[in-house]
Design an enzyme around this catalytic site. Structure first.
Site, mmCIF file in Angstrom:
data_model
loop_
_atom_site.group_PDB
_atom_site.id
_atom_site.type_symbol
_atom_site.label_atom_id
_atom_site.label_comp_id
_atom_site.label_asym_id
_atom_site.label_seq_id
_atom_site.Cartn_x
_atom_site.Cartn_y
_atom_site.Cartn_z
ATOM 1 N N TYR A 21 -6.924 -0.697 -12.181
ATOM 2 C CA TYR A 21 -7.900 -1.781 -12.336
ATOM 3 C C TYR A 21 -7.152 -3.115 -12.382
ATOM 4 O O TYR A 21 -7.277 -3.909 -13.286
ATOM 5 C CB TYR A 21 -8.730 -1.556 -13.617
ATOM 6 C CG TYR A 21 -10.079 -2.236 -13.599
ATOM 7 C CD1 TYR A 21 -11.082 -1.799 -12.744
ATOM 8 C CD2 TYR A 21 -10.356 -3.311 -14.428
ATOM 9 C CE1 TYR A 21 -12.328 -2.417 -12.721
ATOM 10 C CE2 TYR A 21 -11.601 -3.933 -14.421
ATOM 11 C CZ TYR A 21 -12.576 -3.473 -13.562
ATOM 12 O OH TYR A 21 -13.817 -4.085 -13.536
ATOM 13 N N GLN A 63 -7.094 -5.705 -7.057
ATOM 14 C CA GLN A 63 -7.861 -5.008 -6.020
ATOM 15 C C GLN A 63 -8.845 -4.022 -6.642
ATOM 16 O O GLN A 63 -10.002 -3.947 -6.221
ATOM 17 C CB GLN A 63 -6.927 -4.268 -5.052
ATOM 18 C CG GLN A 63 -6.233 -5.146 -4.033
ATOM 19 C CD GLN A 63 -7.196 -5.871 -3.091
ATOM 20 O OE1 GLN A 63 -8.278 -5.412 -2.789
ATOM 21 N NE2 GLN A 63 -6.775 -7.034 -2.625
ATOM 22 N N GLN A 120 -12.744 -4.507 -5.752
ATOM 23 C CA GLN A 120 -13.373 -3.496 -4.889
ATOM 24 C C GLN A 120 -14.396 -2.659 -5.666
ATOM 25 O O GLN A 120 -15.472 -2.347 -5.154
ATOM 26 C CB GLN A 120 -12.309 -2.595 -4.260
ATOM 27 C CG GLN A 120 -11.396 -3.351 -3.294
ATOM 28 C CD GLN A 120 -10.504 -2.430 -2.468
ATOM 29 O OE1 GLN A 120 -10.827 -1.287 -2.219
ATOM 30 N NE2 GLN A 120 -9.372 -2.949 -2.022
ATOM 31 N N GLY A 170 -4.573 0.716 -21.920
ATOM 32 C CA GLY A 170 -3.728 -0.474 -21.911
ATOM 33 C C GLY A 170 -4.554 -1.656 -21.439
ATOM 34 O O GLY A 170 -5.790 -1.635 -21.542
ATOM 35 N N ALA A 222 4.358 0.517 -7.029
ATOM 36 C CA ALA A 222 5.304 1.269 -7.865
ATOM 37 C C ALA A 222 4.544 2.268 -8.734
ATOM 38 O O ALA A 222 5.007 3.394 -8.949
ATOM 39 C CB ALA A 222 6.115 0.315 -8.733
ATOM 40 N N GLN A 228 1.844 3.789 -7.887
ATOM 41 C CA GLN A 228 1.428 4.910 -7.020
ATOM 42 C C GLN A 228 2.522 5.958 -6.952
ATOM 43 O O GLN A 228 2.265 7.153 -6.915
ATOM 44 C CB GLN A 228 1.087 4.392 -5.620
ATOM 45 C CG GLN A 228 -0.209 3.594 -5.599
ATOM 46 C CD GLN A 228 -0.578 3.057 -4.234
ATOM 47 O OE1 GLN A 228 -0.143 3.561 -3.216
ATOM 48 N NE2 GLN A 228 -1.387 2.017 -4.213
ATOM 49 N N HIS A 246 -3.020 -0.237 1.210
ATOM 50 C CA HIS A 246 -1.712 -0.626 1.742
ATOM 51 C C HIS A 246 -1.084 0.650 2.300
ATOM 52 O O HIS A 246 -1.195 1.717 1.668
ATOM 53 C CB HIS A 246 -0.864 -1.168 0.589
ATOM 54 C CG HIS A 246 0.278 -2.045 1.013
ATOM 55 N ND1 HIS A 246 0.516 -2.418 2.317
ATOM 56 C CD2 HIS A 246 1.250 -2.640 0.286
ATOM 57 C CE1 HIS A 246 1.577 -3.196 2.363
ATOM 58 N NE2 HIS A 246 2.050 -3.348 1.150
ATOM 59 N N GLU A 249 -0.490 -32.996 0.954
ATOM 60 C CA GLU A 249 -1.187 -33.304 2.210
ATOM 61 C C GLU A 249 -1.449 -32.016 3.009
ATOM 62 O O GLU A 249 -2.490 -31.865 3.643
ATOM 63 C CB GLU A 249 -0.361 -34.292 3.048
ATOM 64 C CG GLU A 249 -1.119 -34.759 4.274
ATOM 65 C CD GLU A 249 -0.419 -35.889 5.033
ATOM 66 O OE1 GLU A 249 0.420 -36.592 4.433
ATOM 67 O OE2 GLU A 249 -0.724 -36.051 6.229
HETATM 68 N N1 LIG Z 1 -3.091 -8.023 -4.589
HETATM 69 C C1 LIG Z 1 -3.359 -8.183 -3.303
HETATM 70 O O1 LIG Z 1 -3.512 -9.316 -2.832
HETATM 71 C C2 LIG Z 1 -3.520 -7.009 -2.388
HETATM 72 C C3 LIG Z 1 -4.123 -7.216 -1.148
HETATM 73 C C4 LIG Z 1 -4.328 -6.138 -0.318
HETATM 74 C C5 LIG Z 1 -3.874 -4.880 -0.719
HETATM 75 N N2 LIG Z 1 -3.246 -4.702 -1.935
HETATM 76 C C6 LIG Z 1 -2.815 -3.359 -2.321
HETATM 77 O O2 LIG Z 1 -3.750 -2.829 -3.268
HETATM 78 C C7 LIG Z 1 -3.078 -1.949 -4.191
HETATM 79 C C8 LIG Z 1 -3.309 -2.452 -5.602
HETATM 80 O O3 LIG Z 1 -2.703 -3.724 -5.721
HETATM 81 P P1 LIG Z 1 -3.045 -4.722 -6.902
HETATM 82 O O4 LIG Z 1 -2.470 -6.034 -6.522
HETATM 83 O O5 LIG Z 1 -4.478 -4.646 -7.272
HETATM 84 O O6 LIG Z 1 -2.155 -4.087 -8.078
HETATM 85 P P2 LIG Z 1 -1.988 -4.639 -9.537
HETATM 86 O O7 LIG Z 1 -2.852 -5.836 -9.779
HETATM 87 O O8 LIG Z 1 -0.536 -4.755 -9.795
HETATM 88 O O9 LIG Z 1 -2.645 -3.425 -10.359
HETATM 89 C C9 LIG Z 1 -1.868 -2.549 -10.976
HETATM 90 C C10 LIG Z 1 -2.755 -1.447 -11.601
HETATM 91 O O10 LIG Z 1 -1.951 -0.297 -11.589
HETATM 92 C C11 LIG Z 1 -1.800 0.173 -12.929
HETATM 93 N N3 LIG Z 1 -0.474 0.758 -13.053
HETATM 94 C C12 LIG Z 1 0.715 0.239 -12.650
HETATM 95 N N4 LIG Z 1 1.715 1.107 -12.915
HETATM 96 C C13 LIG Z 1 1.135 2.197 -13.476
HETATM 97 C C14 LIG Z 1 1.627 3.432 -13.959
HETATM 98 N N5 LIG Z 1 2.943 3.731 -13.915
HETATM 99 N N6 LIG Z 1 0.743 4.316 -14.475
HETATM 100 C C15 LIG Z 1 -0.567 4.042 -14.512
HETATM 101 N N7 LIG Z 1 -1.099 2.880 -14.072
HETATM 102 C C16 LIG Z 1 -0.251 1.970 -13.575
HETATM 103 C C17 LIG Z 1 -1.994 -1.056 -13.809
HETATM 104 O O11 LIG Z 1 -2.377 -0.644 -15.080
HETATM 105 P P3 LIG Z 1 -1.852 -1.392 -16.420
HETATM 106 O O12 LIG Z 1 -2.689 -2.612 -16.574
HETATM 107 O O13 LIG Z 1 -2.061 -0.365 -17.463
HETATM 108 O O14 LIG Z 1 -0.399 -1.737 -16.172
HETATM 109 C C18 LIG Z 1 -3.113 -1.758 -13.031
HETATM 110 O O15 LIG Z 1 -4.354 -1.213 -13.355
HETATM 111 C C19 LIG Z 1 -1.610 -1.960 -3.764
HETATM 112 O O16 LIG Z 1 -1.389 -0.889 -2.882
HETATM 113 C C20 LIG Z 1 -1.462 -3.282 -3.017
HETATM 114 O O17 LIG Z 1 -0.381 -3.299 -2.111
HETATM 115 C C21 LIG Z 1 -3.093 -5.736 -2.782
#
Ligand SMILES: NC(=O)c1ccc[n+]([C@@H]2O[C@H](COP(=O)([O-])OP(=O)(O)OC[C@H]3O[C@@H](n4cnc5c(N)ncnc54)[C@H](OP(=O)(O)O)[C@@H]3O)[C@@H](O)[C@H]2O)c1
Length: 383
Positions: A38, A41, A45, A63, A100, A102, A123, A247
């Site tokens: 959560y 994205q 979504q 968390g 990471a 994932q 991704h 600008e």
């Molecule tokens: N951000 C963008 O602009 C964007 C655009 C297009 C595609 N994407 C893709 O969408 C996907 C999600 O990206 P995001 O930017 O939404 O990620 P993010 O904001 O970094 O979200 C991370 C989520 O993963 C959880 N998490 C991280 N490490 C974990 C672990 N070891 N165990 C359990 N939960 C864990 C976090 O939970 P906690 O809060 O508990 O840490 C959080 O809910 C990725 O594949 C990214 O490449 C992102």
């Protein structure tokens, strides 16, 4: 579906009108979409899917994300679960953990995936680099991708404004024979305005190159280089910042967004036009070898290795905060803060009432200006 000739290549574009609400209901009506993670994205979504009438549950560890999900109205035990439980319940599993995350959570996701489920990513990262990530989906699930070309915040914001975000989509594995339909329907239901087809590999190569390059890394590098030269040559901080960033973001980039680069050039002084037309080639020549080096580092998996190594560290957020603070504390961005504060709309002295008046006037003025703008746009289109 539309076939569009883009740069001499015929590309198929899926539009919202190809998947109207009744069709979405037919494809997704019986699905339970488990959003795993959560972050930006996951949040954007999931809320869009829910508002589009899809049955959604969230899977996160306890968390900050869990807390945020509760604040957004997801209910523990009903629509909010630990990751393993949510994966078990999902007929679609949208893996929106950080890349990471994932890798770290793959054993849990894999163990709980149901046969026939659709395993969805935003991704290509995890699937394209299995040596580094360990993510090798089982044969008995669909593997699909919808990658919004923007932050999750924009995904949600555009949806609430009735707009869309463009996204790419790809089918990596079709176990059920329905993977493509599921993928496109999900793409529309998360709020995409239109979808263009790609592969997992092409998505991840272009995305990693883009964000390290022009979208984020290169643009900051270029801005910084110009800012430093101007400062070294005795220009004031505000002059250097205005000519480098303000600008660009406030005046020129919106013009590019509106009607393209030639349109922006056409709307600048003849002096600026001449200079830009003479200098874009030397800049291209200087930077193309860097882009080639970058692409090689992406395709060899080196960028993935670096990313996973850095982002898997326990003190990742602490180190990131330190690096971002160094940028915020640098002269250029301290100046940026002051310059942004000088924009009339950001001035504290403007009481709400005054602000309203100004807004009204501004609206009137822009309404008056519109025809001229339209004429100019027409002229530009004719060229
Ligand atoms: N951000 C963008 O602009 C964007 C655009 C297009 C595609 N994407 C893709 O969408 C996907 C999600 O990206 P995001 O930017 O939404 O990620 P993010 O904001 O970094 O979200 C991370 C989520 O993963 C959880 N998490 C991280 N490490 C974990 C672990 N070891 N165990 C359990 N939960 C864990 C976090 O939970 P906690 O809060 O508990 O840490 C959080 O809910 C990725 O594949 C990214 O490449 C992102």
């Amino acid at each position: 579906m539309k076939t569009v000739n883009i740069g001499g290549v015929r590309e198929k574009i899926i539009e919202r009108s190809d998947y109207p609400p009744a069709k979405l209901k037919k494809i997704l009506g019986k699905e339970t979409v488990a959003i795993i993670g959560y972050g930006v994205q996951g949040r954007g979504q999931s809320l869009n899917l829910k508002d589009n009438g899809v049955k959604v549950i969230i899977g996160v560890r306890k968390g900050p994300s869990w807390k945020l999900a509760m604040e957004d109205g997801w209910v523990p035990g009903k629509t909010l679960f630990e990751v393993d439980e949510a994966v078990r319940r999902g007929t679609v599993v949208q893996n929106l953990l950080s890349d990471a995350g994932q890798k770290a959570m793959w054993p849990v996701v894999k163990e709980n995936l149901q046969e026939g489920a659709a395993l969805y990513f935003s991704h290509g990262f995890s699937v394209v680099y299995p040596k580094q990530t360990g993510v090798r989906p089982p044969k008995n699930v669909d593997v699909i991708l919808v990658a919004p070309k923007g932050s999750g915040t924009t995904v949600r914001r555009h949806f609430l404004e009735g707009r869309g975000i463009n996204s790419s989509f790809a089918v990596h594995q079709d176990f059920t024979g329905k993977a493509r339909d599921r993928c496109i329907a999900l793409g529309i239901a998360i709020g995409s305005g239109y979808l263009f087809e790609t592969t997992f590999k092409k998505e991840v190569y272009s995305d990693l190159t883009g964000e390290r390059g022009v979208l984020m890394g290169a643009i900051y590098g270029l801005w910084l280089a110009q800012y430093e030269v101007l400062r070294e040559k005795g220009h004031s901080p505000s002059e250097a910042f205005n000519e480098t960033v303000e600008e660009a973001t406030q005046s020129l980039y919106p013009l590019i967004a509106e009607n393209g680069m030639d349109w922006m050039y056409a709307n600048c002084s003849t002096t600026a036009q001449r200079g830009a037309l003479d200098w874009f080639e030397p800049f291209k020549k200087a930077s193309k070898p860097v882009f080639k080096k970058l692409y090689k580092s992406v395709s060899s998996g080196e960028e993935t290795r670096i990313t996973l190594e850095a982002n898997s560290k326990k003190d990742y957020r602490k180190n990131l905060a330190k690096e971002l603070k160094a940028i915020a504390d640098s002269e250029m961005w301290k100046v940026g803060k002051v310059v942004r504060g000088l924009r009339p709309e950001n001035q504290e002295g403007l009481a709400a009432g005054k602000k309203k008046k100004r807004t009204k006037k501004a609206t009137k003025a822009s309404a008056k200006k519109k025809p001229a703008k339209k004429k100019a746009a027409k002229r530009a289109k004719k060229r």
